[in-house]
Write a protein that holds these residues in place. Structure first.
Motif, mmCIF file in Angstrom:
data_model
loop_
_atom_site.group_PDB
_atom_site.id
_atom_site.type_symbol
_atom_site.label_atom_id
_atom_site.label_comp_id
_atom_site.label_asym_id
_atom_site.label_seq_id
_atom_site.Cartn_x
_atom_site.Cartn_y
_atom_site.Cartn_z
ATOM 1 N N MET A 66 0.847 -1.200 0.000
ATOM 2 C CA MET A 66 0.000 0.000 0.000
ATOM 3 C C MET A 66 0.879 1.245 0.000
ATOM 4 N N CYS A 67 0.818 2.096 1.045
ATOM 5 C CA CYS A 67 1.610 3.317 1.040
ATOM 6 C C CYS A 67 2.983 3.142 1.678
ATOM 7 N N HIS A 68 3.295 1.928 2.176
ATOM 8 C CA HIS A 68 4.555 1.719 2.899
ATOM 9 C C HIS A 68 5.589 1.098 1.969
ATOM 10 N N ARG A 69 6.768 1.764 1.895
ATOM 11 C CA ARG A 69 7.895 1.146 1.197
ATOM 12 C C ARG A 69 8.485 0.026 2.045
ATOM 13 N N HIS A 70 8.668 0.323 3.327
ATOM 14 C CA HIS A 70 9.121 -0.711 4.265
ATOM 15 C C HIS A 70 8.673 -0.298 5.649
ATOM 16 N N ASN B 15 -9.047 -6.763 -5.615
ATOM 17 C CA ASN B 15 -8.127 -7.902 -5.769
ATOM 18 C C ASN B 15 -6.836 -7.593 -5.033
ATOM 19 N N LEU B 16 -6.007 -8.603 -4.929
ATOM 20 C CA LEU B 16 -4.794 -8.481 -4.117
ATOM 21 C C LEU B 16 -3.760 -7.550 -4.747
ATOM 22 N N LYS B 17 -3.694 -7.515 -6.085
ATOM 23 C CA LYS B 17 -2.655 -6.696 -6.706
ATOM 24 C C LYS B 17 -2.896 -5.201 -6.487
ATOM 25 N N ALA B 18 -4.153 -4.806 -6.057
ATOM 26 C CA ALA B 18 -4.422 -3.418 -5.731
ATOM 27 C C ALA B 18 -3.711 -2.992 -4.459
ATOM 28 N N LEU B 19 -3.190 -3.948 -3.686
ATOM 29 C CA LEU B 19 -2.490 -3.645 -2.434
ATOM 30 C C LEU B 19 -1.004 -3.372 -2.647
ATOM 31 N N ILE B 20 -0.485 -3.549 -3.868
ATOM 32 C CA ILE B 20 0.934 -3.321 -4.140
ATOM 33 C C ILE B 20 1.168 -1.814 -4.257
ATOM 34 N N ARG B 21 2.216 -1.331 -3.635
ATOM 35 C CA ARG B 21 2.558 0.100 -3.679
ATOM 36 C C ARG B 21 2.780 0.531 -5.120
ATOM 37 N N GLU B 22 2.364 1.709 -5.438
ATOM 38 C CA GLU B 22 2.469 2.235 -6.797
ATOM 39 C C GLU B 22 3.941 2.308 -7.210
ATOM 40 N N GLY B 23 4.240 1.758 -8.380
ATOM 41 C CA GLY B 23 5.614 1.742 -8.888
ATOM 42 C C GLY B 23 6.360 0.452 -8.586
ATOM 43 N N ALA B 24 5.837 -0.405 -7.688
ATOM 44 C CA ALA B 24 6.484 -1.683 -7.364
ATOM 45 C C ALA B 24 5.839 -2.804 -8.172
ATOM 46 N N THR B 25 6.576 -3.898 -8.307
ATOM 47 C CA THR B 25 6.079 -5.060 -9.057
ATOM 48 C C THR B 25 5.538 -6.153 -8.154
ATOM 49 N N GLN B 26 5.857 -6.088 -6.882
ATOM 50 C CA GLN B 26 5.356 -7.095 -5.959
ATOM 51 C C GLN B 26 5.418 -6.552 -4.548
ATOM 52 N N THR B 27 4.704 -7.203 -3.642
ATOM 53 C CA THR B 27 4.729 -6.823 -2.244
ATOM 54 C C THR B 27 4.934 -8.061 -1.387
ATOM 55 N N ASP B 28 5.646 -7.891 -0.269
ATOM 56 C CA ASP B 28 5.924 -8.980 0.668
ATOM 57 C C ASP B 28 5.434 -8.570 2.041
ATOM 58 N N VAL B 29 4.692 -9.466 2.708
ATOM 59 C CA VAL B 29 4.217 -9.254 4.072
ATOM 60 C C VAL B 29 4.713 -10.413 4.911
ATOM 61 N N ARG B 30 5.306 -10.063 6.053
ATOM 62 C CA ARG B 30 5.872 -11.090 6.941
ATOM 63 C C ARG B 30 5.288 -10.901 8.323
ATOM 64 N N LEU B 31 4.684 -11.971 8.878
ATOM 65 C CA LEU B 31 4.015 -11.910 10.173
ATOM 66 C C LEU B 31 4.544 -13.030 11.049
ATOM 67 N N GLN B 32 4.804 -12.695 12.323
ATOM 68 C CA GLN B 32 5.357 -13.680 13.259
ATOM 69 C C GLN B 32 4.362 -13.919 14.379
ATOM 70 N N LEU C 27 2.368 -8.414 -9.262
ATOM 71 C CA LEU C 27 1.516 -7.509 -10.022
ATOM 72 C C LEU C 27 0.630 -8.261 -11.013
ATOM 73 N N ASP C 28 1.056 -9.462 -11.425
ATOM 74 C CA ASP C 28 0.239 -10.252 -12.351
ATOM 75 C C ASP C 28 -0.872 -11.014 -11.642
ATOM 76 N N GLY C 29 -1.026 -10.802 -10.331
ATOM 77 C CA GLY C 29 -2.099 -11.443 -9.584
ATOM 78 C C GLY C 29 -1.677 -12.716 -8.875
ATOM 79 N N ALA C 30 -0.435 -13.195 -9.111
ATOM 80 C CA ALA C 30 0.025 -14.416 -8.456
ATOM 81 C C ALA C 30 0.283 -14.157 -6.980
#
Length: 1153
Positions: free
Chosen positions: A125-129, A172-189, A215-218
């Motif tokens: 979304m709006c977070h780079r990291h 859809n899930l790809k709408a959650l990727i930050r603008e300009g990025a090709t993928q997003t990673d979320v890590r939860l412990q 970004l392709d929806g995978a």
């Protein structure tokens, strides 16, 4: 209670009387503790024994299979029960309120598993990291609008398997990727401690969940242990983890997003609130499960009705089968008789085998009895041999003594003979001198006579008066001599040329003969090549022709004899080569040459079979050998050499082990080793003990066609000639055929070349022969010419000498000189005669002594000859004894071999008897046999024919009738038992469902009352009052809130307000109270609330914050995540409270004017 993975949304069909919670008095109490109820487990169905008796079915009762509705499913509640529940819960609430006042500041236990320890986002979304650590109890996330607070809640939902639509942040899930990025990673412990942790031996104290969205929806998951090792990538494992830890991210009450929180009270209808209540408490899921059970009961009742309709038909089929069975009783008696005869057949075989064992044991006993007699005969011959050898030793001793006694005579005679030889040589020398003198005197006398004749002739010439023509004669002589010299030179040249021509002719003849021999050999090779090509072509059509062109016909005749059982022993085996395959193709030529005609041979086990097979072979002009032997499967492994040697046996594969043993017996293939070269063979054959063959090695042959070595230790070698027949061990016949065709073309070319060479040599030899004959004729003519001219010269010279006078005085002097020399010779002769006489006188006594010694030696020689004759007789006698000993030794070995074979045969027959006895015993007990095996089989065939005729009349066998009757009886009993079990199961299931529905309704009433009471208690903290009105029939939930102080002067005025008429702060506070009331009736380890205080004033916000913190502290094992854009300066961080402040957003927005 964990939420199921898949929910079937079915509207509940139930009718309940609405329940209205009473208002809470002004001195209300705090929220009560959560009371958790557990759904009882489904009872297991117990099998019921089926009645075995065949009873005609009765008409089924429609009431039993008709659908029974659970009592109370559609019935209204009893108001009295409702009032009783109300009073009970009110009393309990007051008690809890008093208890809570007596124990202020109670803190609930911290969860050991199922709480979030950390979340980290990249390009989300709006977070780079962003990396946010959470506490186990209360977590506040504070930040201005647009700082990404709600993105944290969205990341939690997405990482724990929530859908994009549930987050209200995108379709859809790809709408959650930050603008300009090709993928997003979320890590939860997640925390995973304590005894109730999820697979702690695999994951450890923490479970790390990573989700990557492209970004392709995978989308993909990675579930790791505390050390970061990936354990799984399956969503099902994530669902299992959430179910185990009771994490409900899709529960709309458990995780309340920003939009849901804002519109919860303002926009939601009573039915939406009721549905949220049901889903949040999971009563809706239980209702769906019970509805599914009701559908299953309907299906089972329908199925049972259909099956019960088929039961009379099955009973009718059973009766028909029983009637057919009674009609087949006569055939059954015949089958019983057949079965009895089969039992006799089984034991008749046993009796035959027993007779065979007795016969084999009798043969073994007879052979054992012959062994002592053979041993006695062998011992007798050995004793006779010992006597003869003793006599030979005695005679040899006597002969040795006799030889020693004649030794002095022989020595003396040898010395005398040497002396006589010397004297004879002296006498011979004198005789030679005497002969020389006599010869010289005779020559001198002849010369004197010649002189006298010459003198007389010359005297007659002197009396003559003619004058010869000397000059003319000398001229002729000179001319003839010159011609003779020319002719001699011509002859010498011709002779030299003839010698050269003869050598050339001999060379040409030799070359001609050599060419003729080579051409003949090539022609023979070409003929052999053509024959082999024809043989291989025939072999391609029938591989058996490799062993002989008539082998297929021979095998066909053998099969014909086999079909009419004409062999006395085993069926002939052969050709042996058809059971052999070659593993090592490198040794094909040497192995085929070494085995030779043995591969074409046949083996028989009976002498009469040999005669029969010989007639077949002669009939088809087949030259294969016949081996007559016993079929003995002996163990040859202890006779094989070390595994490091390749033997012929190891280089071959056999599909008949008897053929292997035949070749072992014939050519010792188990102990004949194969090597590559002759030099290697010399090394191997001298590597054994004492420089001899290695252990168990008898022969050694090489790939280059040599037989190497000698078992005695010699280094002899002999060539092995190649096999010239069709290839019998070749793996590729086509390759051999191609090679022969290429060789045939090469031989044709060689034949043409040799023919041209032979013709050229013939012409050259003929020309040389003609030239030689011409030269010989020239030599003959020249020789004749020289002879004639020499004769003419001699005649001319003789005539010239006759005409010339000689010197007579010279002849007289020569005559006188020769006469004087004769006198001198006579004087030398007398001493020679005297010496000869003296030598002869000395030789007489020596000769006499030699004669005496010879007579003595002849006497001794006679005795010695007698001894030699006696010794020779004894030696012949001994030589006669040896074959007899060997004969009896061979007979003994044969008997021992036969005994071993008989023992093997006895054991084999006993084993076969034991095996058949076990089989017969398993089949039936031993019975007496009334006839022979063949007679019993004939009787069985007759009875079976009779049974077959009856079966044709009935259309089936007795066994089929019995099987059909039993099958139909079993089908009827099984159907009847199945219906009985189904009836019992449906009844039990209905009872269980009725009990579950009663408990479900009880849980719903308790949760409704509890939520209403807790709602009133929480409103009382703000001096508000209100109620939750549940209408279970209409599935509505209505919220009423009174904001005025009930103790004021206007207490009599109606103060009830609809939630839509509340102010923003009142509405937000009421929402918090309602959520906390519902949360006390839920079981989940994580509870999230976004922007809960957005419309609150300071007073409501302070009270709400305090209320949320107190509720969170008192909750056992629950983590709260609260998101607010307001200032949280009133919240003091502590051990159980963690505040996370987000930085202001960086969006480069322009200023709005």
């Amino acid at each position: 209670m964990p939420e199921p993975r898949k929910r079937r949304m079915i509207e509940e069909e139930e009718e309940e009387v609405e329940y209205v919670a009473k208002k809470i008095p002004s001195n209300g109490a705090k929220a009560t503790k959560d009371v958790k109820g557990k759904t009882p487990k489904r009872a297991k169905h117990m099998d019921v024994e089926v009645e075995e008796d065949l009873i005609e079915p009765e008409d089924s009762d429609d009431d039993e299979v008709a659908r029974e509705e659970p009592i109370g499913w559609h019935d209204a509640e009893d108001p009295r029960e409702k009032n009783a529940d109300e009073l009970e819960w009110l009393e309990k609430a007051n008690r809890d309120f008093e208890t809570s006042k007596a124990t202020p500041g109670r803190h609930g236990a911290i969860a050991e598993m199922g709480v979030i320890e950390l979340i980290e986002m990249h390009d989300f979304m709006c977070h780079r990291h962003l990396k946010v650590p959470f506490g186990p109890k209360i977590n506040f996330i504070i930040g201005h609008n647009g700082s990404g607070k709600s993105a944290i809640l969205t990341a939690i939902m997405v990482c724990l398997g929530g859908k994009a639509s549930a987050t209200n942040r995108g379709h859809n899930l790809k709408a959650l990727i930050r603008e300009g990025a090709t993928q997003t990673d979320v890590r939860l412990q997640l925390r995973n401690r304590g005894n109730d942790g999820f697979k702690p031996d695999i994951y450890g104290e923490s479970i790390i969940i990573e989700r990557r969205i492209s970004l392709d929806g995978a989308s993909s998951y990675k579930i790791k242990n505390a050390k970061g090792k990936t354990i799984s990538t399956k969503r099902d494992d994530l669902v299992a983890i959430c179910d185990h830890m009771n994490i409900q991210v899709d529960n709309p009450i458990n995780v309340l997003s920003q939009d849901s929180a804002r519109q919860f009270l303002q926009s939601s209808t009573p039915s939406d609130k009721y549905l949220s209540f049901n889903k949040g408490t999971q009563l809706h899921q239980l209702s769906q499960d019970y509805e599914h059970i009701r559908d299953c009961i309907d299906i089972m009742q329908t199925t049972m009705t259909k099956k019960s309709e088929l039961l009379p038909e099955l009973y009718h089929h059973v009766k028909e089968a029983q009637a057919r069975f009674k009609d087949s009783q006569e055939a059954a008696s015949l089958e019983v008789k057949v079965e009895e005869l089969k039992k006799e057949v089984a034991w008749a075989q046993i009796e035959e085998r027993e007779e065979g064992v007795a016969e084999a044991e009798n043969d073994l006993k007879n052979h054992h009895a012959r062994v002592p007699a053979i041993e006695n005969k062998r011992t007798g011959e050995e004793k006779r041999l010992a006597v003869v050898e003793e006599e030979i030793r005695a005679l040899e001793q006597t002969a040795s003594e006799q030889t020693d006694s004649t030794a002095p005579y022989q020595e003396e005679k040898r010395g005398l003979e040497l002396s006589m030889r010397g004297k004879r040589e002296e006498l011979k020398t004198l005789q030679d001198e005497e002969k020389t003198v006599n010869d010289e005197i005779k020559v001198l006398k002849d010369r004197i006579r010649g002189y006298e004749q010459t003198i007389q002739q010359e005297l007659r010439k002197l009396q003559s008066k003619g004058v010869p023509r000397k000059a003319e004669i000398e001229s002729n002589i000179k001319r003839f001599e010159d011609e003779v010299e020319v002719a001699k030179r011509t002859y010498a040249e011709a002779k030299e040329k003839l010698a050269s021509l003869e050598m050339k002719g001999e060379d040409l003849n030799s070359r001609l003969e050599q060419a003729r021999a080579i051409a003949g050999r090539v022609k023979k090779e070409r003929t052999d090549n053509s024959n082999r090509v024809r043989e291989i072509m025939g072999q391609k059509q029938n591989a058996l022709k490799a062993f002989g062109s008539s082998i297929p016909e021979v095998l066909r005749d053998i099969d014909m004899v086999t079909e009419r059982r004409g062999w006395k022993g085993e069926t002939p085996t052969g050709p042996l080569g058809r059971h052999v395959k070659l593993r090592e193709q490198d040794y094909k030529d040497i192995i085929e040459a070494y085995l030779g005609n043995n591969l074409n041979a046949f083996a028989v086990t009976h002498d009469l079979d040999r005669t029969t097979l010989l007639k077949i072979l002669r009939k088809h002009n087949c030259k294969s050998d016949i081996i007559l032997t016993r079929k003995v499967m002996f163990d040859y492994r202890d006779k094989e050499p070390s595994d490091r040697y390749l033997t012929i046996n190891r280089a071959l594969e056999f599909d008949n082990e008897w053929v292997r043993r035949l070749l072992i017996d014939k050519v010792s293939i188990e102990s004949t080793i194969l090597v590559m070269t002759r030099r290697e063979g010399d090394v191997v054959t001298s590597s054994g003990p004492n420089g001899r063959f290695p252990v168990n090695v008898t022969h050694c042959v090489t790939r280059d066609m040599w037989r190497v070595g000698d078992r005695a230790g010699g280094a002899s070698s002999s060539p092995v000639y190649r096999y010239r027949g069709p290839p019998r061990l070749a793996a590729d016949v086509d390759q051999e055929l191609q090679r022969l065709e290429d060789e045939g073309r090469r031989l044709d070319e060689t034949l043409r070349f040799r023919a041209r060479e032979f013709n050229d040599l013939g012409k050259e030899a003929e020309s040389a022969d003609q030239e030689r004959l011409q030269t010989k004729r020239l030599m003959t003519n020249t020789e004749k010419e020289v002879r004639l001219k020499n004769k003419a010269i001699d005649e001319l010279k003789a005539g010239l000498e006759e005409d010339e006078p000689v010197n007579l005085q010279m002849y007289e002097e020569s005559k006188q000189k020769d006469m004087e020399e004769i006198e001198t010779m006579k004087k030398q002769y007398e001493p020679i005669v005297a010496q000869k006489q003296a030598i002869k006188d000395s030789m007489r006594p020596i000769q006499q002594r030699i004669t005496e010694l010879t007579e003595s030696m002849v006497s001794h020689e006679g005795r010695a000859r007698k001894l030699r004759d006696d010794l020779e007789t004894l030696h012949h006698k001994r030589e006669d004894i040896f074959p007899r000993i060997q004969h009896w030794e061979k007979k003994l070995n044969q008997e021992i071999t036969v005994i071993r074979e008989c023992e093997v045969e006895v054991e084999t027959r006993k084993a076969e008897l034991a095996r058949l006895t076990v089989m017969a015993t398993e089949y039936c007990e031993r019975v007496s046999v009334s006839a022979s095996y063949d007679e019993l089989n004939r009787k069985i065939k007759d009875l079976q024919a009779k049974l077959l005729a009856q079966e044709k009349e009935r259309g089936c066998t007795v066994e089929e009738i019995v099987v059909d009757m039993k099958r139909k009886q079993d089908e009827y009993k099984a159907a009847k038992a199945s219906l009985h079990h189904m009836q019992q199961f449906i009844s039990h299931l209905k009872s269980t469902l009725h009990h579950r529905i009663s408990r479900w309704r009880e849980f719903r009433n308790q949760m409704s009352v509890r939520s209403a009471i807790n709602f009133g208690l929480l409103l009382n903290l703000r001096k508000y009052s209100g109620e939750l009105k549940f209408d279970h029939t209409k599935k509505d939930l209505t919220i009423k809130v009174e904001t005025d102080d009930p103790n004021s002067a206007q207490a009599g005025v109606a103060r009830d307000k609809d939630p839509k008429s509340l102010s923003g702060g009142e509405k937000s506070f009421s929402t918090i109270c309602f959520l906390l009331a519902l949360w006390n009736s839920m079981a989940s380890t994580i509870r999230c609330l976004d922007e809960f205080d957005v419309f609150m004033d300071a007073v409501n916000r302070r009270i709400s914050m305090s209320m949320l913190i107190d509720a969170a502290r008192q909750a056992d094992g629950v983590q709260f995540i609260l998101i607010t854009p307001q200032d949280a300066s009133s919240v003091n961080p502590g051990p159980d409270i963690r505040v996370h402040r987000l930085n202001d957003p960086e969006r480069n927005q322009g200023v709005i004017m």
